[in-house]
Design an enzyme around this catalytic site. Structure first.
Site, mmCIF file in Angstrom:
data_model
loop_
_atom_site.group_PDB
_atom_site.id
_atom_site.type_symbol
_atom_site.label_atom_id
_atom_site.label_comp_id
_atom_site.label_asym_id
_atom_site.label_seq_id
_atom_site.Cartn_x
_atom_site.Cartn_y
_atom_site.Cartn_z
ATOM 1 N N HIS A 1 -39.349 -7.377 18.121
ATOM 2 C CA HIS A 1 -38.075 -7.404 18.835
ATOM 3 C C HIS A 1 -37.741 -5.978 19.259
ATOM 4 C CE1 HIS A 1 -37.030 -11.320 16.530
ATOM 5 N NE2 HIS A 1 -37.508 -11.601 17.728
ATOM 6 N N GLU B 1 -35.199 -3.325 17.639
ATOM 7 C CA GLU B 1 -35.290 -2.986 16.217
ATOM 8 C C GLU B 1 -36.151 -1.741 16.033
ATOM 9 O OE1 GLU B 1 -36.643 -6.685 14.557
ATOM 10 O OE2 GLU B 1 -34.913 -7.781 15.345
ATOM 11 N N ARG C 1 -34.064 -7.744 23.288
ATOM 12 C CA ARG C 1 -34.754 -8.397 22.163
ATOM 13 C C ARG C 1 -36.095 -9.011 22.554
ATOM 14 N NH1 ARG C 1 -33.478 -11.526 17.342
ATOM 15 N NH2 ARG C 1 -34.606 -13.500 17.270
ATOM 16 N N HIS D 1 -38.978 -6.212 10.659
ATOM 17 C CA HIS D 1 -37.826 -6.449 11.536
ATOM 18 C C HIS D 1 -36.601 -5.705 11.006
ATOM 19 C CE1 HIS D 1 -39.533 -9.811 13.995
ATOM 20 N NE2 HIS D 1 -40.298 -9.962 12.922
ATOM 21 N N GLU E 1 -36.616 -7.578 6.724
ATOM 22 C CA GLU E 1 -35.448 -7.203 7.533
ATOM 23 C C GLU E 1 -34.923 -5.907 6.909
ATOM 24 O OE1 GLU E 1 -34.335 -8.539 10.222
ATOM 25 O OE2 GLU E 1 -35.282 -10.517 10.296
#
Length: 335
Positions: free
Chosen positions: A90, A93, A139, A212, A287
């Protein structure tokens, strides 16, 4: 009620984007791993790592993006068993590509006891795959949809696993949405190229790790449904627990861990579900920092601590996997 997190968003964006004229290309010894770099700077760094460490680093392309850019991969190490790590799926990020660079730097340039365990593996590292600079919060991929005049597909909803995504399964069927799954599985050349490479080498790839941001979580399958645990659930849960414990030991930052569908939200067509379905039992999605204060605009001052603690988590996963391989002789409970 409301709370203002960032009073001048544009100023924060400018700190991280094109307003850095004094930042010029430097040698490997002077390369700054604590700032966000452009695609050109990252690719130059990849070439340089390959040229200065040819015994340990190989560089190759697995295909091209929709806009014709090579999808470069760094292969670090020469062992038979491998781990895949991708960052920057993405585009917004940015801490993802920063971590992949940090990871390669640590494995290649340092030889201390903390890093030696990683030398038992080959790491296929996609340091950056999309990375669009025109829109700091972009994104998706960059493919065109002429009917709706919208660009892009969510590259983490475009994998061929489970039933192809529908709006009630954690993905959107509308091309203008951020979670648009695409017209069909692997419609995006970026996803198709990586999937083809992983299928070709799946017998040697023992772990899949996707980086991510943000939420401070460590996720594993399944993403696409609440019910039914994968056969390797106990294996995944134990590895995740060890990883977040190792991460916490650096700065006391807490990460939640668990199946992606119940820990974060339901999403279909995800890469970790695909990896697990294709015989890679260690399939994880990090994440990284933070939990929402800075969000996708994580300051450069937090690159060092974020990467340092994440290195400990990845090392814990690699270490646990190595012991599992030695114990079970590569026999894992596939579905």
């Amino acid at each position: 009620s409301h709370r203002v997190f960032i009073s001048n968003l544009q100023k924060e964006i400018e700190k991280q984007t094109g307003y850095r004229s004094s930042r010029k290309r430097r040698s490997e010894a002077q390369y700054d791993y604590e700032v966000y770099h452009s695609l050109e700077e990252i690719q130059s760094w990849m070439f340089e790592m390959n040229q200065t460490h040819p015994d340990l680093v190989d560089m190759f392309s697995v295909g091209k993006s929709y806009e014709g850019r090579p999808l470069y991969v760094l292969q670090v190490g020469e062992k038979k068993k491998a781990v895949w790590i991708d960052c920057g799926v993405h585009a917004r990020e940015w801490i993802g590509p920063a971590f992949c660079q940090w990871f390669v730097k640590e494995v290649v340039l340092f030889n201390n006891a903390q890093i030696k365990i990683l030398r038992h593996w080959v790491f296929f590292t996609v340091t950056v795959s999309l990375f669009v600079l025109q829109d700091r919060f972009w994104r998706k991929t960059r493919s065109k949809n002429h009917k709706f005049h919208c660009r892009g597909v969510d590259a983490n909803r475009n994998w061929k696993c489970s039933l192809f995504p529908s709006p009630d399964e954690g993905a959107s069927s509308h091309p203008c949405d951020d979670t648009y799954c695409g017209p069909y599985p692997e419609s995006e050349p970026e996803v198709k190229a990586v999937a083809k490479f992983l299928r070709k080498h799946k017998k040697r790839i023992k772990a899949y790790i996707s980086i991510h941001a943000y939420a401070q979580m460590l996720l594993y399958p399944y993403s696409y449904k609440y019910r039914s645990r994968p056969c390797a659930f106990t294996l995944q849960e134990s590895a995740a627990q060890n990883a977040v414990t190792a991460l916490y030991s650096a700065y006391g930052v807490r990460y939640r861990y668990g199946p992606a569908s119940t820990t974060l939200y339901v999403s279909s067509g995800s890469s970790i579900d695909w990896a697990y379905r294709n015989g890679i039992p260690y399939a994880f999605a990090f994440e990284l920092r933070d939990t929402g204060y800075f969000g996708f605009l994580l300051p450069e001052s937090l690159i060092n601590p974020t990467c340092t603690e994440t290195m400990r988590a990845v090392k814990a996963i690699a270490s646990g996997l190595l012991k599992k391989c030695e114990t079970d002789r590569d026999r894992f409970p596939y579905i």
